[in-house]
Write an enzyme that holds these catalytic residues in place. Structure first.
Site, short mmCIF file in Angstrom:
data_model
loop_
_atom_site.label_atom_id
_atom_site.label_comp_id
_atom_site.label_asym_id
_atom_site.label_seq_id
_atom_site.Cartn_x
_atom_site.Cartn_y
_atom_site.Cartn_z
N ASN A 108 0.85 -1.19 0.00
CA ASN A 108 0.00 0.00 0.00
C ASN A 108 0.89 1.24 0.00
OD1 ASN A 108 -2.76 1.01 0.40
ND2 ASN A 108 -2.08 1.69 2.42
N GLU A 146 -7.52 4.58 0.77
CA GLU A 146 -7.64 5.66 1.77
C GLU A 146 -8.20 6.92 1.11
OE1 GLU A 146 -3.96 6.19 3.96
OE2 GLU A 146 -3.58 4.04 4.02
O1 G3I Z 1 -3.60 8.68 20.69
C1 G3I Z 1 -2.82 9.85 20.87
C2 G3I Z 1 -3.37 10.70 21.99
O2 G3I Z 1 -3.26 9.98 23.20
C3 G3I Z 1 -2.59 12.01 22.05
O3 G3I Z 1 -3.18 12.83 23.02
C4 G3I Z 1 -2.61 12.70 20.72
C5 G3I Z 1 -1.77 13.97 20.73
O4 G3I Z 1 -1.30 14.28 19.44
O5 G3I Z 1 -2.10 11.84 19.72
C6 G3I Z 1 -2.84 10.64 19.59
O6 G3I Z 1 -2.28 9.87 18.59
C7 G3I Z 1 -2.51 10.30 17.26
C8 G3I Z 1 -3.18 9.19 16.49
O7 G3I Z 1 -3.33 9.55 15.14
C9 G3I Z 1 -4.54 8.83 17.05
O8 G3I Z 1 -5.40 9.90 16.91
C10 G3I Z 1 -1.18 10.66 16.64
O9 G3I Z 1 -0.63 11.80 17.26
C11 G3I Z 1 -1.39 10.95 15.18
O10 G3I Z 1 -0.11 11.10 14.55
C12 G3I Z 1 -2.09 9.79 14.50
O11 G3I Z 1 -2.33 10.18 13.16
C13 G3I Z 1 -2.65 9.12 12.30
C14 G3I Z 1 -1.61 9.04 11.17
O12 G3I Z 1 -1.98 8.02 10.27
C15 G3I Z 1 -0.23 8.74 11.69
O13 G3I Z 1 0.67 8.74 10.63
C16 G3I Z 1 -4.01 9.40 11.71
O14 G3I Z 1 -4.98 9.30 12.74
C17 G3I Z 1 -4.31 8.37 10.62
O15 G3I Z 1 -5.49 8.78 9.96
C18 G3I Z 1 -3.18 8.32 9.63
O16 G3I Z 1 -3.46 7.35 8.66
C19 G3I Z 1 -2.49 7.25 7.63
C20 G3I Z 1 -2.48 5.82 7.16
O17 G3I Z 1 -2.25 4.96 8.24
C21 G3I Z 1 -1.41 5.62 6.09
N1 G3I Z 1 -1.60 6.54 5.00
C22 G3I Z 1 -1.71 7.94 5.38
C23 G3I Z 1 -2.80 8.12 6.42
C24 G3I Z 1 -2.99 9.59 6.75
O18 G3I Z 1 -1.85 10.11 7.39
#
Ligand code: G3I
Length: 478
Positions: A211, A275
């Site tokens: 992916n 996605e």
């Molecule tokens: O869970 C913690 C929380 O405890 C904390 O308070 C907060 C503070 O920033 O962070 C929370 O974690 C976050 C997590 O999402 C859950 O919400 C992370 O910081 C954040 O970086 C993370 O982002 C995710 C991202 O992947 C990470 O790279 C996004 O939700 C998610 O939608 C995104 O998904 C990715 C796919 O896996 C791969 N392709 C791209 C796509 C978009 O970035």
């Protein structure tokens, strides 16, 4: 709003036999038989059922926290047939410290999926991001064992329960070189084959995917993925498909998207949109939402017409759940549902692309001859981009008699071809076009105005149409 007869494709999945011309014709037909937005979700009109009737799935990404959001789960559980956990199957959640596995959050999502008869795409086993620091700190000699153990444990935990796994996520840099993450640094590019073999051994029934993002069009990165897939297939490595994340920008769906997907399927793998979102500069406007509808319809049509494209997954259920505003400040409104989980024009366009229009549109009243003295005024706006445009047209009844049914005829500039429309039924797609009211906007009182719009491709002339006449009476334009 009454529920209308659906033009559902045959359950024998005719898309597999659709030639390009037939597909184009089907799309054009769908484009003129729109479901009003408010009808979305009516029985038989879910994205899920429409996709399944075409032999596809339509999925969404959901996180554990989303399960407490009642409007979100109501939409997710009815409109989508595939669930991807947004974060809960990633390494940092599953194995935050070496040998310590935590499946609670992901299990809850799998349980939600099972309760709603949704399938699950596992996301993701091997990825440079959301990787706990202990993996990055391992001596290179231990990474292979740690990776194989992680894959084996997680895939075994979900054995028999998942439709597919994104085994390796985002292995490439933009220039097509391998990303130098812990896995590549320890094992070279061979880590990909090793991960796939390990996953297949742990669950022979799950489809195995690679992916990535920015591989939708023909470019250096998609070339690298293509060459990797070709090499893996040549070596007999278990690989079932390639996931194209499809994080698009409004109006920028690559023109080579379909050709690119087809070169992958020619290698003997399936392809999936994994996605999908389509971001726009905030705030959204009617014009931007209409263009977004065109983008979504184009993506759905691409999957429909590529034999071997198995389905589409949107990243998040609605705009409030999207990762876009947090990552691309000033951008958002990227999904099919608005802030209140109401379907957007992109939903309607996607449903229509899947055949959700009407076989026989609700009979529209025969336009009444316009009485002498009746008159009309037309105004509108063209919003062009390099190969396409959207137009919003407003008709004002400047006469003294109410119209019960209307038909506005006008001439499209040469080279413009209608691909999609809203609030009116348009035919034909080129030349002298007639826009006929739908059931809900048939009446036009004296002094009242109504608007409809359409999307078209063009070959350079983006001018506004000319020679408007309403029910046979010429209109003024302003
Ligand atoms: O869970 C913690 C929380 O405890 C904390 O308070 C907060 C503070 O920033 O962070 C929370 O974690 C976050 C997590 O999402 C859950 O919400 C992370 O910081 C954040 O970086 C993370 O982002 C995710 C991202 O992947 C990470 O790279 C996004 O939700 C998610 O939608 C995104 O998904 C990715 C796919 O896996 C791969 N392709 C791209 C796509 C978009 O970035």
């Amino acid at each position: 709003m009454s529920v209308r007869t659906l033009r559902l494709p045959s359950p024998t999945h005719p898309r597999r036999a659709l030639g390009a011309a037939a597909a184009t014709a089907a799309v054009a037909l769908a484009a003129v038989t729109l479901l009003p937005t408010g009808q979305a979700g009516a029985a038989g009109t879910t994205l899920r059922s429409l996709a399944e009737a075409n032999g596809l799935y339509f999925g969404t990404a959901i996180s554990q926290g989303d399960l407490n959001n009642a409007p979100l789960t109501a939409v997710a559980g009815s409109q989508f047939g595939m669930l991807t956990p947004t974060n809960e199957m990633k390494w940092d959640t599953i194995e935050p410290s070496r040998g310590s596995f935590s499946y609670g959050p992901a299990d809850r999502l799998v349980s939600f999926a099972q309760t709603h008869s949704m399938r699950v795409r596992g996301h993701t086993l091997v990825w440079h991001s959301q990787l706990p620091s202990w993996v990055n700190s391992l001596p290179g000699s231990q990474v292979k064992t740690a990776m194989e153990n992680h894959i084996n444990n997680e895939v075994t935990h979900y054995k028999g329960k998942l439709y597919a796994w994104d085994v390796v996520n985002e292995p490439f840099n933009e220039d097509g070189s391998f990303r130098t993450d812990a896995f590549y640094n320890a094992m070279g590019s061979g880590y990909v084959a090793d991960a796939l073999r390990t996953a297949r051994a742990a669950d022979p029934t799950a489809k195995l995917y690679l992916n990535d993002y920015n591989i939708e069009g023909l470019n250096a990165k998609s070339d690298a993925m293509y060459n990797l897939v070709k090499s893996l297939k040549g070596q007999g490595v278990p690989l079932d498909g390639v996931g194209f994340q499809a994080h698009f920008i409004l109006g920028q769906i690559p023109s080579s998207f379909k050709a690119n997907l087809q070169r992958f399927t020619a290698l003997g793998v399936n392809v999936a949109i994994t996605e999908l979102d389509d971001r726009m500069p905030l705030p959204p406007s009617a014009d931007k939402l209409a263009r977004q509808a065109g983008d979504y319809a184009s993506v759905v049509n691409t999957c429909l017409t590529v034999s071997g494209c198995v389905g589409l997954t949107q990243w998040g259920v609605g705009d409030p759940d999207s990762w876009i505003p947090g990552t691309f400040p000033g951008y958002g409104a990227a999904t099919l549902y608005d802030a209140n989980y109401q379907p957007k024009p992109a939903y309607t366009a996607s449903a229509n692309a899947l055949g959700g229009g009407t076989t026989s549109p609700t009979p529209t009243p025969t336009p009444t001859p316009t009485p002498p003295g009746a008159s009309c005024q037309v105004s509108g706006k063209v919003s062009p981009w390099n190969t396409g445009l959207t137009e919003d047209i407003t008709i004002t009844n400047t006469g003294s008699t109410a119209l019960n049914g209307w038909a506005l005829t006008y001439t499209l500039p040469a080279g413009q071809t209608v691909t999609n429309s809203w609030n009116a039924s348009l035919t034909p797609a080129t030349g002298r076009v007639t826009a006929t009211n739908l059931s809900y906007n048939a009446t036009l009182a004296p002094g009242a105005a109504t608007s409809f719009g359409f999307q078209a491709t063009h070959t350079g002339d983006t001018a506004f149409p000319t020679s408007f006449s309403l029910n046979g009476t010429a209109c003024t334009t302003s």
